[in-house]
Design a protein around this motif. Structure first.
Motif, PDB file in Angstrom:
ATOM      1  N   THR A  19       0.843  -1.192   0.000  1.00  4.60           N
ATOM      2  CA  THR A  19       0.000   0.000   0.000  1.00  4.60           C
ATOM      3  C   THR A  19       0.879   1.243   0.000  1.00  4.60           C
ATOM      4  O   THR A  19       2.086   1.169   0.231  1.00  4.60           O
ATOM      5  CB  THR A  19      -0.904   0.053   1.257  1.00  4.60           C
ATOM      6  OG1 THR A  19      -0.086   0.058   2.424  1.00  4.60           O
ATOM      7  CG2 THR A  19      -1.877  -1.111   1.299  1.00  4.60           C
ATOM      8  N   GLU A  20       0.259   2.366  -0.273  1.00  2.30           N
ATOM      9  CA  GLU A  20       0.960   3.647  -0.187  1.00  2.30           C
ATOM     10  C   GLU A  20      -0.035   4.704   0.258  1.00  2.30           C
ATOM     11  O   GLU A  20      -1.236   4.586   0.013  1.00  2.30           O
ATOM     12  CB  GLU A  20       1.591   4.031  -1.518  1.00  2.30           C
ATOM     13  CG  GLU A  20       0.596   4.310  -2.621  1.00  2.30           C
ATOM     14  CD  GLU A  20       1.259   4.638  -3.938  1.00  2.30           C
ATOM     15  OE1 GLU A  20       1.581   5.815  -4.157  1.00  2.30           O
ATOM     16  OE2 GLU A  20       1.436   3.708  -4.738  1.00  2.30           O
ATOM     17  N   GLU A  21       0.483   5.721   0.921  1.00  2.00           N
ATOM     18  CA  GLU A  21      -0.371   6.812   1.372  1.00  2.00           C
ATOM     19  C   GLU A  21      -0.358   7.926   0.331  1.00  2.00           C
ATOM     20  O   GLU A  21       0.695   8.265  -0.205  1.00  2.00           O
ATOM     21  CB  GLU A  21       0.114   7.355   2.716  1.00  2.00           C
ATOM     22  CG  GLU A  21      -0.835   8.375   3.314  1.00  2.00           C
ATOM     23  CD  GLU A  21      -0.462   8.777   4.724  1.00  2.00           C
ATOM     24  OE1 GLU A  21      -0.193   9.973   4.926  1.00  2.00           O
ATOM     25  OE2 GLU A  21      -0.450   7.896   5.601  1.00  2.00           O
ATOM     26  N   ILE A  22      -1.543   8.439   0.043  1.00  3.10           N
ATOM     27  CA  ILE A  22      -1.661   9.592  -0.854  1.00  3.10           C
ATOM     28  C   ILE A  22      -2.482  10.662  -0.143  1.00  3.10           C
ATOM     29  O   ILE A  22      -3.259  10.354   0.763  1.00  3.10           O
ATOM     30  CB  ILE A  22      -2.292   9.230  -2.217  1.00  3.10           C
ATOM     31  CG1 ILE A  22      -3.716   8.701  -2.049  1.00  3.10           C
ATOM     32  CG2 ILE A  22      -1.425   8.236  -2.976  1.00  3.10           C
ATOM     33  CD1 ILE A  22      -4.454   8.513  -3.363  1.00  3.10           C
ATOM     34  N   GLN A  23      -2.313  11.884  -0.560  1.00  2.00           N
ATOM     35  CA  GLN A  23      -3.058  12.992   0.046  1.00  2.00           C
ATOM     36  C   GLN A  23      -4.235  13.350  -0.854  1.00  2.00           C
ATOM     37  O   GLN A  23      -4.049  13.663  -2.022  1.00  2.00           O
ATOM     38  CB  GLN A  23      -2.142  14.201   0.233  1.00  2.00           C
ATOM     39  CG  GLN A  23      -2.781  15.320   1.004  1.00  2.00           C
ATOM     40  CD  GLN A  23      -3.136  14.939   2.441  1.00  2.00           C
ATOM     41  OE1 GLN A  23      -2.379  14.256   3.111  1.00  2.00           O
ATOM     42  NE2 GLN A  23      -4.304  15.349   2.885  1.00  2.00           N
ATOM     43  N   PRO A  28      -5.584  12.372   4.288  1.00  7.01           N
ATOM     44  CA  PRO A  28      -4.768  11.278   3.768  1.00  7.01           C
ATOM     45  C   PRO A  28      -5.611  10.024   3.525  1.00  7.01           C
ATOM     46  O   PRO A  28      -6.649   9.835   4.147  1.00  7.01           O
ATOM     47  CB  PRO A  28      -3.738  11.043   4.878  1.00  7.01           C
ATOM     48  CG  PRO A  28      -4.378  11.558   6.115  1.00  7.01           C
ATOM     49  CD  PRO A  28      -5.290  12.676   5.685  1.00  7.01           C
ATOM     50  N   ALA A  29      -5.140   9.207   2.615  1.00  5.82           N
ATOM     51  CA  ALA A  29      -5.800   7.935   2.308  1.00  5.82           C
ATOM     52  C   ALA A  29      -4.725   6.912   1.990  1.00  5.82           C
ATOM     53  O   ALA A  29      -3.610   7.267   1.610  1.00  5.82           O
ATOM     54  CB  ALA A  29      -6.747   8.092   1.120  1.00  5.82           C
ATOM     55  N   VAL A  30      -5.059   5.657   2.162  1.00  5.07           N
ATOM     56  CA  VAL A  30      -4.141   4.572   1.821  1.00  5.07           C
ATOM     57  C   VAL A  30      -4.755   3.788   0.669  1.00  5.07           C
ATOM     58  O   VAL A  30      -5.925   3.403   0.731  1.00  5.07           O
ATOM     59  CB  VAL A  30      -3.889   3.645   3.037  1.00  5.07           C
ATOM     60  CG1 VAL A  30      -2.999   2.477   2.649  1.00  5.07           C
ATOM     61  CG2 VAL A  30      -3.282   4.431   4.196  1.00  5.07           C
ATOM     62  N   ARG A  32      -4.130   0.569  -2.321  1.00  6.78           N
ATOM     63  CA  ARG A  32      -3.360  -0.612  -2.706  1.00  6.78           C
ATOM     64  C   ARG A  32      -2.516  -0.217  -3.912  1.00  6.78           C
ATOM     65  O   ARG A  32      -3.048   0.167  -4.946  1.00  6.78           O
ATOM     66  CB  ARG A  32      -4.291  -1.753  -3.095  1.00  6.78           C
ATOM     67  CG  ARG A  32      -5.012  -2.371  -1.958  1.00  6.78           C
ATOM     68  CD  ARG A  32      -5.946  -3.501  -2.458  1.00  6.78           C
ATOM     69  NE  ARG A  32      -6.778  -3.963  -1.378  1.00  6.78           N
ATOM     70  CZ  ARG A  32      -7.957  -3.446  -1.052  1.00  6.78           C
ATOM     71  NH1 ARG A  32      -8.454  -2.457  -1.753  1.00  6.78           N
ATOM     72  NH2 ARG A  32      -8.638  -3.915  -0.038  1.00  6.78           N
ATOM     73  N   SER A  33      -1.216  -0.318  -3.781  1.00  2.00           N
ATOM     74  CA  SER A  33      -0.354   0.113  -4.879  1.00  2.00           C
ATOM     75  C   SER A  33      -0.276  -0.926  -5.995  1.00  2.00           C
ATOM     76  O   SER A  33       0.269  -0.650  -7.054  1.00  2.00           O
ATOM     77  CB  SER A  33       1.039   0.479  -4.369  1.00  2.00           C
ATOM     78  OG  SER A  33       1.571  -0.548  -3.576  1.00  2.00           O
ATOM     79  N   LEU A  89      -8.934   1.900  -2.562  1.00  2.00           N
ATOM     80  CA  LEU A  89      -8.865   2.513  -1.239  1.00  2.00           C
ATOM     81  C   LEU A  89      -8.932   1.475  -0.120  1.00  2.00           C
ATOM     82  O   LEU A  89      -9.861   0.677  -0.050  1.00  2.00           O
ATOM     83  CB  LEU A  89      -9.969   3.554  -1.065  1.00  2.00           C
ATOM     84  CG  LEU A  89      -9.694   4.876  -1.779  1.00  2.00           C
ATOM     85  CD1 LEU A  89     -10.958   5.708  -1.879  1.00  2.00           C
ATOM     86  CD2 LEU A  89      -8.600   5.654  -1.069  1.00  2.00           C
ATOM     87  N   ALA A  91      -7.849   2.627   3.264  1.00  2.00           N
ATOM     88  CA  ALA A  91      -8.209   3.472   4.397  1.00  2.00           C
ATOM     89  C   ALA A  91      -8.441   4.878   3.868  1.00  2.00           C
ATOM     90  O   ALA A  91      -7.499   5.465   3.322  1.00  2.00           O
ATOM     91  CB  ALA A  91      -7.109   3.460   5.448  1.00  2.00           C
TER      92      ALA A  91
END
Length: 136
Positions: A19-23, A28-30, A32-33, A89, A91
């Protein structure tokens, strides 16, 4: 199972869960990359013509006429944006209708849906080329 096969299995499993966090505009949201638009299109969650439509919309740039044209097409591509958000998504968790454990996808602002969609689309160039046909 051999040690090497077990090692590869664990490697693949760990990457599938990446996963990765994006703004986003609401915070913020996480995501699945490992989710990609190509995978979603191949699974039938996003019709490939919508990918081409969204690509054209993304090319509006600073041209006001093209921007207004793109806004007029948003209603057509909402199902593709929603499918991408539901699949990606982690989170906050999102579902079509929402429940005690999920936000409804309709609660996500369109700008955030577009950001998630285009983030997932980084590898969709080959599919777009295939859809458009050979260049002459």
């Amino acid at each position: 199972m051999s040690d090497k096969a077990r090692e590869y299995l664990e490697l693949w499993r760990s990457r599938l869960d990446a996963t990765e966090e994006i703004q986003l505009s609401i915070g913020p949201a996480v995501i699945r990359s490992t989710v990609s638009l190509m995978d979603l299109a191949a699974a039938g969650h996003i019709p490939t013509p919508l990918l081409a439509e969204l690509q054209q919309m993304s090319e509006a740039g600073d041209d006001k006429a093209k921007q207004w044209e793109a806004v007029g097409k948003l209603q057509t591509v909402i199902p593709a944006l929603d499918a991408a958000c539901i699949a990606a998504l982690v989170a906050p968790p999102v579902s079509r209708e929402g429940d005690d454990d999920h936000l409804p996808v309709s609660a996500i602002p369109i700008a955030d849906k577009l950001k998630v969609f285009f983030r997932l689309g980084e590898g969709v160039g080959p599919l777009r080329d295939f859809h458009e046909g050979p260049r002459r």
